[in-house]
Design an enzyme around this catalytic site. Structure first.
Site, PDB file in Angstrom:
ATOM      1  N   VAL A  86       0.844  -1.184   0.000  1.00 18.96           N
ATOM      2  CA  VAL A  86       0.000   0.000   0.000  1.00 18.96           C
ATOM      3  C   VAL A  86       0.885   1.240   0.000  1.00 18.96           C
ATOM      4  O   VAL A  86       1.809   1.358   0.811  1.00 18.96           O
ATOM      5  CB  VAL A  86      -0.942   0.027   1.216  1.00 18.96           C
ATOM      6  CG1 VAL A  86      -1.845   1.257   1.162  1.00 18.96           C
ATOM      7  CG2 VAL A  86      -1.787  -1.245   1.264  1.00 18.96           C
ATOM      8  N   ASP A 102     -11.969 -10.743   9.496  1.00 16.55           N
ATOM      9  CA  ASP A 102     -10.663 -10.474  10.107  1.00 16.55           C
ATOM     10  C   ASP A 102     -10.688  -9.140  10.849  1.00 16.55           C
ATOM     11  O   ASP A 102      -9.849  -8.267  10.626  1.00 16.55           O
ATOM     12  CB  ASP A 102      -9.567 -10.473   9.042  1.00 16.55           C
ATOM     13  CG  ASP A 102      -8.167 -10.617   9.657  1.00 16.55           C
ATOM     14  OD1 ASP A 102      -8.072 -11.079  10.807  1.00 16.55           O
ATOM     15  OD2 ASP A 102      -7.183 -10.262   8.985  1.00 16.55           O
TER      16      ASP A 102
END
Length: 489
Positions: free
Chosen positions: A22, A131
């Site tokens: 990212v 998650d």
């Protein structure tokens, strides 16, 4: 560091994990910082991984909620890697905040409320997160008089699944201390799995500790009752305890009907506690956390690029080793690993800190994670390295091969080694000493795909080294085990 990703000018890397990197970038047309998530180049040709990456963008795009990270754009680089352009969380993650200090009960309730709203929005559009944990709760600055200046957003749907898919096929994955028992067992899922994770998150924020310290998904599959939420330092009414415990019920039928019901019940139970603290429920802007900085030029100068770090050569041989359970949940898939050809058929792979090295058959080095892990129990970040023939080599049902090496704190060898119920036989632990370092090793046979080896070494007075190997045969496992090296410790 690339200067551009598509039409977006790159500032710096934010992080990597879960098959991708990212980057903080700028949308120069709209004069706004964005986060660009790019699939790692070693997964470009893997159709299943590529599909999973794109599905995350589609799942997020389905949801129009201020409490879910927004996907603005998607594209493909010249080398074929897909990317997603998302909202930039300039105030870091909940994990960042908890490293500095805890939250007040009012702040904890507000985070739970906002995360719950994001999860409820996902569920209403037929998507499970699977998650929920502090690292996947992002904060961004907003200008909203009613909602303070920092807003929580649910992020990272790398494990997300459409509900119609989850009802038929569920991959065993997740973070052990937050995952629902039915998810750890590989059962079909529904929104109550995310509710369990949110309840675990609420417990952490209120009590200052996680309800469980599971080191593996196998442990999470058979939970015991968590310790009391209240403590002398952080007392809470019995009503708060009851709400959270119901959310953490091992039997999903005993949990709240949905996330919204859990959040509403917790808010009512906490009302007497936060009545005098409501004014400070909004998290303040933290200037020390990540900020976008100045708007970059389209062509950054050579001096602005980080200097390359040369690989560390040389080897300090160490008989080392073993980690517990399914390790893919703890290690992000990074792209900064070091690889050296060691001769025909072998490669030596190093982690991105230059601390850990292992020589493996070259067909093992297809899926490499080298950017560290969050150690169980302690929760700190330590060097770790995962190398395997596939990304899911740690799945208990997989016949793939691989090795995990990780450092974690510890002053003595564990009394009990990890268990592998998927294997037929566990040999007796073998204790030995090499170069004044004690170790314990267990070999499991009759496993899916061959054998599994667990080893732990007292690397230093307060550091352990764990190794887990899955291999088609004992000879290959022993060769890899003997080829684990460390530097600097």
């Amino acid at each position: 560091m690339p200067s551009r990703l598509g039409r977006y000018a790159v500032r710096r890397r934010i992080g990597s994990g879960g098959f991708a990197t990212v980057w903080l970038a700028y949308d120069e047309q709209l004069d706004s910082p964005v986060a660009v998530k790019v699939l790692a180049d070693n997964w470009t040709e893997d159709a299943a991984v590529r599909q999973r990456f794109l599905e995350e963008g589609r799942f997020l795009r389905k949801v129009e909620s201020p409490y879910v990270v927004t996907v603005y754009d998607a594209g493909e680089l010249d080398d074929g890697r897909p990317y997603l352009v998302m909202s930039y969380a300039d105030q870091g993650t909940l994990a960042d905040r908890l490293e500095v200090e805890g939250l007040t009960p009012a702040q904890a309730m507000e985070v739970v409320r906002q995360v719950g709203a994001g999860l409820q929005a996902l569920h209403e559009r037929g998507v499970l997160h699977r998650d929920v944990k502090p690292a996947n709760v992002l904060f961004r600055t907003v200008e909203d008089a009613e909602e303070g200046t920092v807003r929580a957003m649910v992020a990272d749907l790398g494990l997300g699944k459409a509900l119609d898919m989850s009802s038929r096929l569920t991959m065993i994955a997740g973070t052990p201390s937050f995952v629902a028992p039915e998810q750890a067992q590989g059962e079909p899922l529904d929104p109550r799995a995310d509710q369990y994770s949110l309840a675990a998150l609420a417990y952490l924020l209120l009590a200052g500790r996680a309800p469980y310290a599971h080191a593996s998904l196998a442990a999470a599959a058979a939970p015991s009752s968590p310790p009391p939420l209240s403590s002398p330092e952080r007392p809470f009414p019995a009503e708060v305890e009851a709400v959270v415990r119901r959310g953490l019920a091992a039997d999903r039928a005993e949990r709240w009907p949905d996330v919204a019901s859990f959040v509403a019940a917790l808010e009512d139970a906490l009302a007497p506690v936060v009545v005098d603290d409501a004014a400070s429920s909004w998290l303040p802007v933290d200037p020390d956390l990540t900020q976008p900085g100045a708007r970059p030029s389209a062509r950054p100068s050579h001096d602005s690029l980080p200097a390359p770090v040369p690989p560390r050569r040389g080897r300090a041989r160490l008989l080392a080793g073993g980690l517990v359970g399914v390790l893919a949940v703890a290690v992000g898939l990074g792209v900064g690993f070091w690889v050296e050809q060691r001769g025909e058929g072998d490669e030596t792979v190093g982690d991105d800190t230059g601390t850990l090295f292992v020589t493996v058959p070259d067909d093992w080095a297809r899926a490499v994670a080298a950017d560290g892990w969050t150690a169980p129990l302690d929760g700190g970040e330590f060097p770790a390295l995962s190398v395997g023939t596939t990304a899911d080599w740690t799945d208990v049902r997989s016949s793939a091969q691989g090795v995990f090496v990780g450092i974690l704190p510890g002053t003595e060898l564990p009394a009990q080694m990890p268990r592998h119920p998927e294997c037929d036989t566990a040999q007796e632990p073998v204790d030995s000493s090499f170069e004044d370092r004690d170790s314990r090793t267990v070999l499991y046979t009759g496993c899916p795909g061959g054998v599994t080896v667990e080893r732990v070494v007292q690397l230093a007075a307060n550091r352990l080294l764990w190794v887990q190997i899955r291999s088609a045969d004992s000879a290959t496992a022993n060769t890899v085990l003997d080829a684990v090296d460390t530097r600097g410790i």
